[in-house]
Design a protein around this motif. Structure first.
Motif: not given
Length: 291
Positions: A27, A30-31, A33, A104, A132, A139, A142-144
Motif C-alpha cells: 500500500h 499512509c500519510t 508513515c 492490514s 489506526e 481513515l 490518512i489514506c489508509k
C-alpha cells in the motif's frame, strides 16, 4: 539470514526470529508513515525464505520459539506459499510456539475464511493489524486504503479462524477536530469483533511523510499530552471487548495504561485521571520538528 533495508517489528516481537518474507509495503500510501517510502514492494521467492530459515537453524539450533515474518503486509502473499513457509518453519524448529505477520484489514479481508483457517493450521498464531482508526473520515484523510466495514470483516474472519488479532490504535491521528469521533467510532468497530489485543501508539510526526509536512505547515495539529490521554479515556469508556488486553507498549505514549477488559477498566480510567493531574510539560518533551 539476509535482510534488505530497515526491518521493522512490533515491540512484542523483540524476542522473535525475524525472517523477511516481503520487502516494503504493497500500500505504502499512509500519510503518517515513512517506514517504506522509497522502497518498491516485492515478495521474496519461497525458496529464498526457506534458505534463510535454514541459516537460522544452523545459527540458533532448535531453540527458536517465535518467528515474525516482516515486512509490511506479508499476509498479501499467496496462501499456498505462506502455508509452505509456515509448515517448513515448524518442521525446522521443534519448539516453535508462535508465527506472526503484519496484515492490514484490506489485505486480510482479501483472504477467504478457508484461507485463514489453512494458515492457522499451518502455524499462523497472530496478525498485527494497524487499524489506526475505526472512523471512516479519519481513515480517508490518512489514506489508509481501508474502511471501517473492511476492518470489521477482517477481524471477524480472523476470530472465526482462531488467529489471534493484535490491533493498533493511533492516538491523535484525527487531530483535535476529529478526536472524539475517532475514539468513539474506533470503539464501535473494535466491539464488533473483540480483538485479543488493543495496542496504543500516539501519533508523532515523522520526517519524509506527508502528514509531517502538514504538521510543519500548520495544516495538521497535534493533540496535547492531556488531550491524547482524554482520547484514550473516551475509547476505553466505550469499549465492550470482554477478554481483550489493552496496552501502551510503545515509547510514543505519554503514560503506561495497561489492563484486561472489563475487569481492569476502572483501574485504567483512574490511572488516566491521575496522569491528567500531572503538568503536560513533564509527561514528555515536545516532539522534534527537525533534525
Amino acid at each position: 539470514m539476509r535482510y534488505e533495508g530497515v526491518v521493522y517489528r512490533p515491540p512484542s516481537e523483540a524476542n522473535s526470529l525475524l525472517i523477511q518474507a516481503t520487502i516494503g509495503c504493497p500500500h505504502n500510501k499512509c500519510t503518517f508513515c515513512s517506514m517504506y517510502k522509497g522502497t518498491k514492494f516485492r515478495i521474496r521467492p519461497v525458496e529464498e525464505i526457506k534458505a534463510d530459515l535454514r541459516m537460522a537453524k544452523i545459527y540458533y539450533g532448535d531453540w527458536i520459539k517465535s518467528i515474525f515474518f516482516p515486512d509490511g503486509n506479508t499476509i498479501i502473499m499467496k496462501t499456498k506459499d505462506l502455508v509452505e513457509i509456515f509448515s517448513y518453519a515448524r518442521q525446522l524448529f521443534p519448539f516453535l510456539e508462535r508465527i506472526t505477520v503484519y496484515g492490514s484489514a484490506r489485505f486480510v479481508d482479501k483472504k477467504s475464511l478457508e484461507d485463514l483457517i489453512a494458515l492457522k493450521e499451518a502455524g499462523l498464531s497472530r496478525i498485527h493489524m494497524g487499524m489506526e482508526s475505526g472512523d471512516d473520515t479519519v481513515l480517508s484523510r490518512i489514506c489508509k486504503g481501508t474502511t471501517s466495514d473492511q476492518i470489521i470483516s477482517a477481524g471477524l474472519k480472523l476470530k472465526q479462524a482462531g488467529v489471534e488479532l493484535s490491533e493498533y490504535y493511533l492516538v491523535g491521528i484525527g487531530g483535535p477536530e476529529l478526536s472524539e469521533q475517532h475514539a468513539i467510532n474506533s470503539a464501535r468497530v473494535l466491539n464488533q469483533f473483540i480483538p485479543d489485543f488493543i495496542r496504543f501508539r500516539t501519533y508523532q510526526p515523522v520526517q519524509n511523510s506527508p502528514l509531517y509536512e502538514q504538521y510543519i505547515s500548520g495544516e495538521f495539529e497535534l493533540l496535547t499530552p492531556h488531550q491524547a490521554l482524554q482520547e484514550i479515556r473516551l475509547l476505553i469508556e466505550n469499549l465492550d471487548c470482554p477478554g481483550t488486553m489493552v496496552t501502551s507498549d510503545h515509547v510514543s505514549n505519554y503514560w503506561n495504561i495497561t489492563g484486561r477488559l472489563p475487569q481492569d477498566r476502572e483501574a485504567m480510567l483512574q490511572e488516566i485521571d491521575y496522569a491528567l493531574t500531572i503538568p503536560e510539560s513533564t509527561l514528555r518533551p515536545a516532539p522534534i520538528t527537525h533534525l
